[in-house]
Design a protein around this motif. Sequence first.
Motif, PDB file in Angstrom:
ATOM      1  N   ASP A  11       0.880  -1.171   0.000  1.00 60.48           N
ATOM      2  CA  ASP A  11       0.000   0.000   0.000  1.00 60.48           C
ATOM      3  C   ASP A  11       0.916   1.217   0.000  1.00 60.48           C
ATOM      4  O   ASP A  11       1.338   1.694   1.040  1.00 60.48           O
ATOM      5  CB  ASP A  11      -0.900  -0.008   1.240  1.00 60.48           C
ATOM      6  N   VAL A  12       1.247   1.696  -1.179  1.00 65.40           N
ATOM      7  CA  VAL A  12       2.290   2.687  -1.382  1.00 65.40           C
ATOM      8  C   VAL A  12       2.046   3.998  -0.639  1.00 65.40           C
ATOM      9  O   VAL A  12       2.965   4.623  -0.148  1.00 65.40           O
ATOM     10  CB  VAL A  12       2.472   2.961  -2.891  1.00 65.40           C
ATOM     11  N   SER A  13       0.789   4.414  -0.562  1.00 59.40           N
ATOM     12  CA  SER A  13       0.509   5.697   0.071  1.00 59.40           C
ATOM     13  C   SER A  13      -0.928   5.730   0.595  1.00 59.40           C
ATOM     14  O   SER A  13      -1.750   4.888   0.251  1.00 59.40           O
ATOM     15  CB  SER A  13       0.706   6.844  -0.919  1.00 59.40           C
ATOM     16  N   GLY A  36      -2.863   9.775  13.431  1.00 63.76           N
ATOM     17  CA  GLY A  36      -1.730  10.569  13.910  1.00 63.76           C
ATOM     18  C   GLY A  36      -0.587  10.667  12.919  1.00 63.76           C
ATOM     19  O   GLY A  36       0.571  10.798  13.307  1.00 63.76           O
ATOM     20  N   LEU A  37      -0.901  10.636  11.632  1.00 59.37           N
ATOM     21  CA  LEU A  37       0.111  10.736  10.579  1.00 59.37           C
ATOM     22  C   LEU A  37       0.010  12.105   9.920  1.00 59.37           C
ATOM     23  O   LEU A  37      -1.045  12.742   9.945  1.00 59.37           O
ATOM     24  CB  LEU A  37      -0.092   9.645   9.532  1.00 59.37           C
ATOM     25  N   SER A  38       1.101  12.539   9.289  1.00 60.44           N
ATOM     26  CA  SER A  38       1.071  13.821   8.599  1.00 60.44           C
ATOM     27  C   SER A  38       1.500  13.715   7.137  1.00 60.44           C
ATOM     28  O   SER A  38       1.412  14.681   6.402  1.00 60.44           O
ATOM     29  CB  SER A  38       1.981  14.832   9.318  1.00 60.44           C
ATOM     30  N   ASP A  39       1.950  12.553   6.735  1.00 62.75           N
ATOM     31  CA  ASP A  39       2.486  12.350   5.395  1.00 62.75           C
ATOM     32  C   ASP A  39       1.764  11.162   4.759  1.00 62.75           C
ATOM     33  O   ASP A  39       1.616  10.123   5.400  1.00 62.75           O
ATOM     34  CB  ASP A  39       3.986  12.062   5.501  1.00 62.75           C
ATOM     35  N   PRO A  40       1.331  11.284   3.507  1.00 61.35           N
ATOM     36  CA  PRO A  40       0.640  10.170   2.869  1.00 61.35           C
ATOM     37  C   PRO A  40       1.554   9.012   2.458  1.00 61.35           C
ATOM     38  O   PRO A  40       1.082   7.920   2.155  1.00 61.35           O
ATOM     39  CB  PRO A  40      -0.007  10.809   1.638  1.00 61.35           C
ATOM     40  N   ASP A  41       2.863   9.213   2.481  1.00 68.16           N
ATOM     41  CA  ASP A  41       3.817   8.185   2.068  1.00 68.16           C
ATOM     42  C   ASP A  41       3.849   7.034   3.067  1.00 68.16           C
ATOM     43  O   ASP A  41       3.988   7.251   4.270  1.00 68.16           O
ATOM     44  CB  ASP A  41       5.208   8.804   1.929  1.00 68.16           C
ATOM     45  N   LEU A  42       3.724   5.817   2.583  1.00 68.29           N
ATOM     46  CA  LEU A  42       3.793   4.634   3.448  1.00 68.29           C
ATOM     47  C   LEU A  42       5.037   3.796   3.169  1.00 68.29           C
ATOM     48  O   LEU A  42       5.114   2.646   3.588  1.00 68.29           O
ATOM     49  CB  LEU A  42       2.534   3.775   3.253  1.00 68.29           C
ATOM     50  N   SER A  43       6.037   4.362   2.513  1.00 64.57           N
ATOM     51  CA  SER A  43       7.233   3.596   2.173  1.00 64.57           C
ATOM     52  C   SER A  43       8.038   3.182   3.403  1.00 64.57           C
ATOM     53  O   SER A  43       8.868   2.290   3.325  1.00 64.57           O
ATOM     54  CB  SER A  43       8.124   4.385   1.209  1.00 64.57           C
ATOM     55  N   LEU A  45       6.911   1.595   5.876  1.00 66.31           N
ATOM     56  CA  LEU A  45       6.388   0.350   6.443  1.00 66.31           C
ATOM     57  C   LEU A  45       7.387  -0.792   6.307  1.00 66.31           C
ATOM     58  O   LEU A  45       7.919  -1.032   5.233  1.00 66.31           O
ATOM     59  CB  LEU A  45       5.086  -0.054   5.745  1.00 66.31           C
ATOM     60  N   THR A  46       7.632  -1.483   7.395  1.00 65.55           N
ATOM     61  CA  THR A  46       8.498  -2.662   7.362  1.00 65.55           C
ATOM     62  C   THR A  46       7.701  -3.929   7.621  1.00 65.55           C
ATOM     63  O   THR A  46       8.230  -5.024   7.500  1.00 65.55           O
ATOM     64  CB  THR A  46       9.621  -2.540   8.406  1.00 65.55           C
ATOM     65  N   GLY A  47       6.455  -3.781   7.983  1.00 63.79           N
ATOM     66  CA  GLY A  47       5.578  -4.913   8.238  1.00 63.79           C
ATOM     67  C   GLY A  47       4.143  -4.432   8.252  1.00 63.79           C
ATOM     68  O   GLY A  47       3.873  -3.247   8.055  1.00 63.79           O
ATOM     69  N   PRO A  48       3.219  -5.327   8.503  1.00 62.61           N
ATOM     70  CA  PRO A  48       1.811  -4.937   8.549  1.00 62.61           C
ATOM     71  C   PRO A  48       1.541  -3.939   9.676  1.00 62.61           C
ATOM     72  O   PRO A  48       2.084  -4.060  10.765  1.00 62.61           O
ATOM     73  CB  PRO A  48       1.075  -6.258   8.819  1.00 62.61           C
ATOM     74  N   VAL A  49       0.708  -2.933   9.376  1.00 58.39           N
ATOM     75  CA  VAL A  49       0.364  -1.888  10.344  1.00 58.39           C
ATOM     76  C   VAL A  49      -1.148  -1.675  10.285  1.00 58.39           C
ATOM     77  O   VAL A  49      -1.704  -1.504   9.194  1.00 58.39           O
ATOM     78  CB  VAL A  49       1.091  -0.562  10.003  1.00 58.39           C
ATOM     79  N   PRO A  50      -1.819  -1.655  11.443  1.00 56.59           N
ATOM     80  CA  PRO A  50      -3.247  -1.359  11.422  1.00 56.59           C
ATOM     81  C   PRO A  50      -3.494   0.133  11.228  1.00 56.59           C
ATOM     82  O   PRO A  50      -2.764   0.964  11.761  1.00 56.59           O
ATOM     83  CB  PRO A  50      -3.732  -1.825  12.799  1.00 56.59           C
ATOM     84  N   LEU A  51      -4.493   0.462  10.446  1.00 59.80           N
ATOM     85  CA  LEU A  51      -4.906   1.850  10.237  1.00 59.80           C
ATOM     86  C   LEU A  51      -6.397   1.969  10.485  1.00 59.80           C
ATOM     87  O   LEU A  51      -7.179   1.140  10.018  1.00 59.80           O
ATOM     88  CB  LEU A  51      -4.657   2.296   8.791  1.00 59.80           C
ATOM     89  N   VAL A  52      -6.792   3.004  11.198  1.00 60.84           N
ATOM     90  CA  VAL A  52      -8.205   3.317  11.377  1.00 60.84           C
ATOM     91  C   VAL A  52      -8.661   4.060  10.126  1.00 60.84           C
ATOM     92  O   VAL A  52      -8.013   5.019   9.695  1.00 60.84           O
ATOM     93  CB  VAL A  52      -8.426   4.186  12.631  1.00 60.84           C
ATOM     94  N   ILE A  53      -9.747   3.596   9.553  1.00 56.61           N
ATOM     95  CA  ILE A  53     -10.321   4.229   8.371  1.00 56.61           C
ATOM     96  C   ILE A  53     -11.630   4.887   8.799  1.00 56.61           C
ATOM     97  O   ILE A  53     -12.559   4.198   9.241  1.00 56.61           O
ATOM     98  CB  ILE A  53     -10.608   3.202   7.251  1.00 56.61           C
ATOM     99  N   PRO A  54     -11.714   6.218   8.714  1.00 53.11           N
ATOM    100  CA  PRO A  54     -12.965   6.879   9.091  1.00 53.11           C
ATOM    101  C   PRO A  54     -14.075   6.510   8.110  1.00 53.11           C
ATOM    102  O   PRO A  54     -13.813   6.150   6.962  1.00 53.11           O
ATOM    103  CB  PRO A  54     -12.628   8.365   9.002  1.00 53.11           C
ATOM    104  N   GLY A  55     -15.291   6.611   8.568  1.00 51.92           N
ATOM    105  CA  GLY A  55     -16.425   6.321   7.697  1.00 51.92           C
ATOM    106  C   GLY A  55     -16.527   7.339   6.580  1.00 51.92           C
ATOM    107  O   GLY A  55     -16.008   8.453   6.669  1.00 51.92           O
ATOM    108  N   VAL A  56     -17.184   6.955   5.517  1.00 53.18           N
ATOM    109  CA  VAL A  56     -17.423   7.874   4.401  1.00 53.18           C
ATOM    110  C   VAL A  56     -18.299   9.011   4.902  1.00 53.18           C
ATOM    111  O   VAL A  56     -19.278   8.796   5.605  1.00 53.18           O
ATOM    112  CB  VAL A  56     -18.094   7.136   3.225  1.00 53.18           C
ATOM    113  N   ASP A  57     -17.909  10.228   4.582  1.00 51.16           N
ATOM    114  CA  ASP A  57     -18.656  11.412   4.993  1.00 51.16           C
ATOM    115  C   ASP A  57     -19.365  11.983   3.768  1.00 51.16           C
ATOM    116  O   ASP A  57     -18.746  12.645   2.936  1.00 51.16           O
ATOM    117  CB  ASP A  57     -17.711  12.451   5.595  1.00 51.16           C
ATOM    118  N   PRO A  58     -20.667  11.738   3.640  1.00 49.21           N
ATOM    119  CA  PRO A  58     -21.382  12.198   2.447  1.00 49.21           C
ATOM    120  C   PRO A  58     -21.479  13.719   2.329  1.00 49.21           C
ATOM    121  O   PRO A  58     -21.801  14.241   1.273  1.00 49.21           O
ATOM    122  CB  PRO A  58     -22.767  11.572   2.582  1.00 49.21           C
TER     123      PRO A  58
END
Length: 69
Positions: A11-13, A36-43, A45-58
Amino acid sequence: MSKTITVTAGDVSLYHVAGRELADAAQWWRIAQANGLSDPDLSWLTGPVPLVIPGVDPSLTTGLPETAS
């Protein structure tokens, strides 16, 4: 409603994650804020990381935070 997913180095970014999970790559900043991230870059990552995904905001008509209502 938010959910948690696991991302890996493939997941590149947060742009890619937001496009897949929120159907709007420009909303990457919402995922960043929720994790708590400020940069979209995910390079870093050295292993699997959980991320909270907010719900779609219509109410958002654009993914950009400065124009989001």
